[in-house]
Scaffold this motif. Structure first.
Motif, short mmCIF file in Angstrom:
data_model
loop_
_atom_site.label_atom_id
_atom_site.label_comp_id
_atom_site.label_asym_id
_atom_site.label_seq_id
_atom_site.Cartn_x
_atom_site.Cartn_y
_atom_site.Cartn_z
N VAL A 184 24.14 27.83 89.80
CA VAL A 184 25.49 28.01 89.26
C VAL A 184 26.26 29.07 90.05
O VAL A 184 27.48 28.96 90.24
CB VAL A 184 25.45 28.36 87.76
CG1 VAL A 184 24.89 27.21 86.95
CG2 VAL A 184 24.65 29.63 87.48
N SER A 239 33.12 25.49 87.51
CA SER A 239 31.92 26.18 87.97
C SER A 239 31.85 27.60 87.42
O SER A 239 30.78 28.08 87.02
CB SER A 239 31.89 26.22 89.51
OG SER A 239 31.92 24.93 90.05
N ARG A 263 30.80 27.53 83.71
CA ARG A 263 29.36 27.27 83.56
C ARG A 263 28.54 28.48 83.99
O ARG A 263 27.54 28.82 83.35
CB ARG A 263 28.97 26.04 84.37
CG ARG A 263 29.54 24.75 83.81
CD ARG A 263 29.06 23.53 84.60
NE ARG A 263 29.58 22.32 84.00
CZ ARG A 263 29.04 21.72 82.94
NH1 ARG A 263 27.96 22.23 82.39
NH2 ARG A 263 29.57 20.62 82.44
N HIS A 264 28.94 29.12 85.07
CA HIS A 264 28.23 30.30 85.55
C HIS A 264 28.27 31.41 84.51
O HIS A 264 27.24 32.00 84.15
CB HIS A 264 28.87 30.77 86.86
CG HIS A 264 28.33 32.08 87.36
ND1 HIS A 264 28.87 33.29 86.98
CD2 HIS A 264 27.30 32.37 88.20
CE1 HIS A 264 28.21 34.27 87.56
NE2 HIS A 264 27.25 33.74 88.31
N ARG A 306 26.09 30.57 81.45
CA ARG A 306 24.64 30.63 81.66
C ARG A 306 24.13 32.06 81.71
O ARG A 306 23.07 32.37 81.13
CB ARG A 306 24.26 29.91 82.96
CG ARG A 306 24.37 28.40 82.91
CD ARG A 306 23.48 27.79 81.86
NE ARG A 306 22.08 28.00 82.11
CZ ARG A 306 21.31 27.16 82.82
NH1 ARG A 306 21.84 26.07 83.32
NH2 ARG A 306 20.04 27.40 82.99
#
Length: 855
Positions: A614, A729, A732-733, A736
């Motif tokens: 990620v 992106s 999501r990074h 996480r």
């Protein structure tokens, strides 16, 4: 296909592997038990033999008649003989082959022989003995002879059961006891090493059978989660090894304790008899200095004193070895639970039987070197190869799991996943065998050459053809390029004709389609995304199986390879125990930690790989945006030139363009906030610039202006398409690294939140004026009031001629250039930044009356 014969295969394999694991575990347990029996039985001399298990070493001697070996004719105590004949036969392909066929095979032995050492001789009864002797092979004509001989005069090791008859001693192999019936010329160390090697191999293979049985069970019931599989394997392997280690420890301590007490009682009986012959009374106390002293040797004849002294030393060594094992960790804590008590040592052993000092320590014997090489070397290779390939397969499976399926209208730049049906784009292919309309096929033709064992299949044709196509879903279409794709298809055709075999796999038009790949700008239009391999290491996987079926295929392969890697680590662990000559039950307790440690390692590696993925996805997405920003910035000098040529009286616009050019020089190094500001300023200037086209017909009709307009809109679309992929992106990074348990790993490796890219820019479907253009009256200011145009970098500036050349400065990097007069009016390239520029006439004034910069 998996639901038919694959499940049937698993259904058959699971009980077979379970039975194999059970039998191998029993065999390994028995082999190590035999080794431990030999290990805890100290070496005795013939003179000190008493009833029970005995470990002897000496020279073999014939007792009465011998037998002659069939081939060499040498006198033997035992021989094994095999005679084989070389014969030719015709195989199924009509080729002539050779093989060895046994003609005779038998062994013979005498009923008794003698074993002699420095203290005396003992009779050995060969009934039920297992002879371990080297063999030799001889060739004569078409015959091969193999002969193994045990001859008189050879150094011999014996592990058997002794009994005393009158004044003689007999060693046999038929009585029950804790021993293995061995007559060996290789020696005790080699026999112990072979026992240990065999036990370790069987235990390792038992764990392999167990883990593969669990793996096939997971496949059969549809469990494809790596961590679930490894958790189950860890529980079974570690739990089994813990139970096995505890059970072996209990049996070993109990058997050793019983044997020491049993041998001690037998020794007391024999010592009491010998002391009685010397007229010495004894209460049974081994530590009585009034009995066991130097004076005792004067009351007994030499042989009887040596025998009593040897029995005393053997008994002391037995007790000392038992107490040493019982005092180890964790035996000292578990022995009371098992009800195994310590046995008092014999304090006078050092003074009365000094020879027993050599028997106290257990000789360390590692496994056979060749076995050790295969265990550590082979196990290490399996561990490395299995882990590497397995993690790669599981990594692809996790891509499939973690990347959500996008509709055609919601596709974002970067790694993406789509599903739909195959639809042709402009053309299609025809499958060579299927004659169906396809978008990809792999066609192979093989020919069988030779016959018999020399026959082999030679590839005649191996071709792959593909064409671009669309994936259609409920919202629209997405172009797909299969170049460098990993393709899984359910369409397999095969035909045979003579000695040739034809096969075809294909993706057909109308097939259901799943694609995992990279969404990139479709260069043919510039205003949409397409799926392709991309310029990164992210995989491109295409299949007409369902997503769950593809995950199953990836998972099965990944689990299979990781299972191999796990068992490689287990084999290395057992090999290291063998190399350290440690075969205690505690080794199994330590070995039980290998599977859980492997599980923990896999868990950490998978989490770390996900975080790296990620993070790299964010960095890669921003890098792509940076490239686009740099390309946009490189167009600004051309706009400056146009403004200089056509809009000389539009001083404000010229100033804004010059200021923008100065800001654009570091466009590739912008962070998201700075890039967003640059985009806003650039769009404002561009909208104002393009808004002057209607006012100036010459500007509107300029060819360079049209090309720049088109290119700027394409780049604007590119950044707009990339922005959504980048922001996806980033989200999501950031999600996480904020989740548990990834949060702990992210903090450990200092993962930071990424910044979203806020830029007001949209995709323009037709290459016309930007759809998000605004009135120039509402544009944000580019230059502050206190800034002057004099601070802006110069464009093309002239200085005096130097000889036959003209001195000018690059309008992109201000590099000083010396241009020959004959190049005036022609295009040149800056050697530093490679910016191309047409050399203006010498009489052309510098813009705004500026002086050339100092070089």
């Amino acid at each position: 296909m998996w639901k038919t014969w694959h499940k049937l295969f698993c259904l058959i394999a699971v009980p077979f592997l379970g039975l194999a694991a059970f039998l191998l575990q029993l065999g390994g347990f028995g082999s190590l038990t035999e080794m431990r029996n030999l290990e805890r039985t100290p070496r005795s001399q013939v003179i000190s033999i008493i009833t029970g298990e005995v470990n002897l070493s000496g020279t073999s001697q014939a007792k009465g008649q011998t037998i002659d070996a069939p081939y060499t004719g040498k006198p033997c105590i035992y021989f094994y003989y095999q005679k084989e004949r070389k014969e030719e036969y015709t195989d199924s392909d009509g080729d002539r082959q050779t093989r060895w066929v046994t003609v005779e095979e038998y062994d013979r032995q005498v009923s008794e022989f003698l074993l002699a050492d420095s203290s005396g001789k003992a009779t050995v009864d060969t009934d039920n003995a297992d002879f371990s002797v080297p063999s030799e092979t001889y060739y004569r004509g078409d015959y091969r002879y193999t002969e193994a001989r045990f001859e008189p005069g050879q150094e011999t090791f014996i592990f058997g059961y002794a009994r005393q008859t009158a004044d003689s001693y007999m060693v046999g192999f038929t009585s029950k006891g804790d021993y293995t019936p061995i007559v060996s010329t290789y020696g005790e160390a080699v026999e112990r090493s072979d026992m240990a090697s065999g036990g370790i191999w069987m235990f390792s293979l038992a764990l392999v059978a167990l883990s593969f049985g669990i793996m096939f069970t997971c496949w059969m019931v549809g469990v494809h989660k790596l961590l679930v599989f490894l958790t189950v394997v860890s529980l079974f392997q570690s739990g089994g090894l813990v139970l096995l280690g505890l059970r072996m420890m209990q049996i070993d301590l109990g058997a050793s304790h019983s044997r020491v007490l049993r041998q001690s009682d037998r020794a007391k009986t024999e010592v009491d008899r010998l002391l009685g012959e010397a007229g010495t009374g004894w209460s049974g106390n081994w530590d009585d200095p009034e009995v066991f002293n130097e004076q005792l040797g004067k009351r007994l004849t030499g042989k009887k004193f040596d025998r009593l002294q040897g029995i005393y030393g053997n008994t002391a060594a037995n007790i000392a070895r038992f107490n040493e094992v019982r005092s180890r960790f964790p035996e000292r804590h578990l022995a009371p639970i098992f009800g195994v008590k310590g046995i008092p040592g014999m304090a006078l052993a050092k003074s009365f039987a000094p020879q027993s000092a050599e028997q106290l320590a257990i000789q360390s014997v590692s496994v056979n070197f060749l076995h050790l090489l295969f265990m550590i070397g082979g196990g290490g290779a399996f561990a490395a190869l299995g882990s590497f390939i397995g993690f790669r397969k599981i990594k692809e499976k996790r891509f499939i799991e973690n990347i959500p399926t996008s509709l055609s209208t919601g596709l974002a730049y970067g790694p993406a996943e789509i599903q739909g049906t195959v639809e042709k784009k402009s053309k299609h292919l025809i499958g060579p065998l299927s004659k169906k309309e396809v978008v990809q096929y792999h066609y192979v033709v093989k020919e069988k050459r030779g016959s018999g064992k020399k026959a082999k299949w030679v590839t005649i044709t191996n071709t792959t053809e593909l064409t671009d196509f669309y994936c259609r879903d409920s919202e629209g279409i997405v172009p797909v390029n299969l170049t460098d794709a990993e393709i899984h298809t359910c369409h397999h055709l095969s035909q045979h004709s003579g000695r040739r075999r034809y096969s075809e796999t294909s993706i057909r038009i109308g097939d259901p389609l799943y694609v995992l790949g990279t969404a990139v700008i479709d260069e043919s239009t510039g205003d949409r995304l397409m799926i392709s391999k991309g310029n990164n290491k992210f995989p491109l996987i295409t299949t007409n199986y369902t997503e769950s079926e593809l995950m199953g295929r990836k998972s099965r392969r990944g689990l299979g390879w990781l299972n191999l890697g796990l068992n490689g680590f287990v084999l290395v662990g057992f090999g290291l125990f063998g190399a350290a000559a440690s075969y205690a039950a505690t080794d199994f307790l330590f070995a039980s930690m290998i599977a859980p440690l492997f599980l923990a390692g896999c868990f950490i590696v998978l989490m770390y790989n996900d975080l790296i993925f990620v993070r790299n996805r964010v960095q890669r997405a921003w890098s792509n945006i940076g490239v686009s920003l740099k390309k946009r910035a490189n167009l600004i000098p051309n706009l400056v030139k146009i403004a200089k040529e056509y809009l000389k009286h539009e001083k404000e616009l010229h100033t804004q363009l010059s200021k923008l050019r100065k800001s654009a020089r570091s466009a590739a190094d912008f962070d998201p906030a700075a890039a967003g500001l640059f985009i806003s300023q650039e769009v404002a200037v561009m909208q104002k610039f393009f808004g002057l086209e209607e006012k100036y017909p010459d500007l509107k009709g300029n060819q360079m202006m049209a090309q720049l307009h088109k290119k700027l809109v394409l780049l604007e679309n590119e950044v707009a398409l990339m922005r959504s992929g980048y922001n996806d992106s980033v989200e999501r990074h950031n999600t996480r690294i904020a989740q548990i348990p990834e949060l702990f790993l992210a903090n450990l490796f200092k993962f930071k939140n990424a910044e979203l890219f806020h830029a007001e820019i949209e995709v323009v479907e037709s290459i016309q004026r930007p759809a998000n253009a605004k009135s120039s009256k509402n544009l944000p200011p580019i230059i502050e009031d206190n800034e002057s145009e004099q601070d802006l970098p110069p464009l093309i500036q002239h200085s005096k001629q130097e000889g036959d050349s003209l001195v000018m400065y690059c309008d992109n990097c201000t590099q000083k250039l010396e241009v020959p007069n004959e190049l005036i009016g022609k295009e040149i390239e800056c050697p530093v930044c490679h910016h191309k520029e047409t050399v203006p006439a010498e009489s052309e004034p510098a813009p705004n009356g500026q002086d050339p910069p100092n070089p």
